[in-house]
Design a protein around this motif. Structure first.
Motif, short mmCIF file in Angstrom:
data_model
loop_
_atom_site.label_atom_id
_atom_site.label_comp_id
_atom_site.label_asym_id
_atom_site.label_seq_id
_atom_site.Cartn_x
_atom_site.Cartn_y
_atom_site.Cartn_z
N VAL A 5 18.17 -1.56 12.60
CA VAL A 5 19.38 -2.42 12.66
C VAL A 5 20.58 -1.35 12.26
CG1 VAL A 5 20.55 -4.42 11.71
CG2 VAL A 5 17.99 -4.33 12.05
N ASN A 6 21.41 -0.95 13.31
CA ASN A 6 22.48 -0.15 12.83
C ASN A 6 23.74 -0.81 12.54
OD1 ASN A 6 21.56 2.56 14.20
ND2 ASN A 6 21.07 1.46 16.06
N VAL A 7 24.41 -0.50 11.50
CA VAL A 7 25.61 -1.20 11.20
C VAL A 7 26.71 0.11 11.00
CG1 VAL A 7 24.39 -3.01 10.11
CG2 VAL A 7 24.82 -0.72 8.82
N PRO A 8 28.13 -0.26 11.35
CA PRO A 8 28.98 0.55 10.89
C PRO A 8 29.48 0.59 9.75
CG PRO A 8 29.78 -1.34 12.00
CD PRO A 8 28.55 -1.63 11.98
N GLU A 9 30.45 1.60 9.52
CA GLU A 9 30.94 1.50 8.00
C GLU A 9 31.92 0.31 7.76
OE1 GLU A 9 33.92 4.75 5.57
OE2 GLU A 9 33.13 5.19 7.47
N ASN A 10 32.00 -0.23 6.72
CA ASN A 10 32.72 -1.27 6.23
C ASN A 10 32.34 -2.54 6.86
OD1 ASN A 10 34.43 0.45 4.47
ND2 ASN A 10 35.57 1.09 6.26
N LYS A 11 31.04 -2.63 7.00
CA LYS A 11 30.53 -3.90 7.74
C LYS A 11 30.15 -4.87 6.61
CE LYS A 11 28.52 -6.74 10.86
NZ LYS A 11 28.91 -7.37 11.98
N LEU A 12 30.50 -6.03 6.66
CA LEU A 12 30.17 -7.22 5.98
C LEU A 12 28.60 -7.31 6.30
CD1 LEU A 12 30.72 -9.18 3.58
CD2 LEU A 12 31.21 -11.04 5.16
N LEU A 13 27.64 -7.15 5.32
CA LEU A 13 26.26 -7.26 5.24
C LEU A 13 25.59 -8.56 4.77
CD1 LEU A 13 25.19 -3.70 4.16
CD2 LEU A 13 25.91 -4.42 6.53
N LEU A 14 26.05 -8.85 3.58
CA LEU A 14 25.64 -10.10 2.73
C LEU A 14 26.98 -10.96 2.03
CD1 LEU A 14 22.66 -8.87 0.86
CD2 LEU A 14 22.46 -10.11 3.12
N GLU A 15 26.76 -11.96 2.18
CA GLU A 15 28.19 -13.03 1.34
C GLU A 15 27.34 -14.17 1.02
OE1 GLU A 15 32.41 -14.74 2.33
OE2 GLU A 15 30.98 -14.54 4.25
N LYS A 16 27.55 -14.24 -0.50
CA LYS A 16 27.00 -15.24 -1.17
C LYS A 16 27.78 -16.74 -1.06
CE LYS A 16 26.12 -16.25 -6.30
NZ LYS A 16 26.41 -15.65 -7.45
N ILE A 17 27.17 -17.64 -1.03
CA ILE A 17 27.55 -19.07 -0.94
C ILE A 17 27.16 -19.80 -2.31
CG2 ILE A 17 27.61 -21.23 0.27
CD1 ILE A 17 26.49 -19.55 2.70
#
Length: 224
Positions: A5-17
């Protein structure tokens, strides 16, 4: 097959609800179904990931492979495969600094690395290899359907009947070339091992250092 799973720099990975108390409901008979309030959690992060001050968002700090292990989100700049690149892995693409394949690349499969690429056991016909950094291939590279592109320096052991090699930097062959076709932006070195270059066409932006060039068998060998 999505093994990386490739991700770029400054990518939002997880967000808490934020948790809620929940809303009671009913089943098909109209009977009430009680609810349980949500449970609060804390986002945990590992290497290559930063957590916002309020603990609500995890963001990648680097390009690379996203992992969620031991409850922690991480992004790593190196990926290592212990197997061949074949039907069990599918084509491989990696945006991190280093991609290491401790096997071979089987016919028809593609390997793309934005950084350095290492292949331990050779490349077979119709495979395509792309390296944005340096490239090292141990073992043989065989087949006129092979396509190799490297934006850095490249080192390869043995080449036979390879139709297309493009290297922006220097190309070093640690054994021999038989019927190869290459465009090299820097120097070509074939001085160790057998040190022979027989057949094919080579266009160089730098110099050629070859122990034995051509053949008594009148095989056409062109170097520009």
């Amino acid at each position: 097959l999505g093994i990386i799973v490739n991700v770029p720099e400054n990518k939002l990975l997880l967000e808490k609800i934020l948790l809620t108390e929940g809303t009671p409901g009913t089943n098909v008979l109209g009977q009430p179904i009680k609810t349980k309030p949500g449970k609060d959690i804390k986002i945990k992060v590992g290497a290559g990931v930063s957590l916002s001050e309020d603990g609500m968002r995890a963001t990648s700090e680097i390009e690379g492979k996203y992992m969620l292990a031991d409850g922690k989100a991480s992004v790593v700049a190196e990926h290592t495969m212990s197997s061949d690149v074949d039907t069990s892995t599918g084509n491989v693409a990696f945006v991190g600094k280093s991609l290491n394949i401790n096997g071979s690349v089987l016919p028809g499969f593609k390997v793309k690395g934005k950084g350095n690429v290492f292949i331990a056991k050779g490349v077979q016909d119709a495979a395509r290899i792309t390296a944005g950094g340096d490239l090292v291939i141990k073992g043989g590279i065989v087949g006129d359907g092979v396509v190799i592109k490297c934006w850095g320096n490249a080192s390869m052991d043995f080449i036979e009947n390879v139709g297309r090699i493009e290297v922006k930097g220097d190309l070093t062959i640690t054994d021999a070339i038989v019927q190869g076709h290459a465009r090299v932006g820097g120097n070509l070195r074939v001085t160790s091992g057998k040190g022979t270059l027989i057949g094919g066409e080579f266009i160089l932006g730098g110099s050629a250092y070859i122990r034995e060039l051509g053949s008594d068998a009148e095989v056409i060998t062109k170097i520009s």
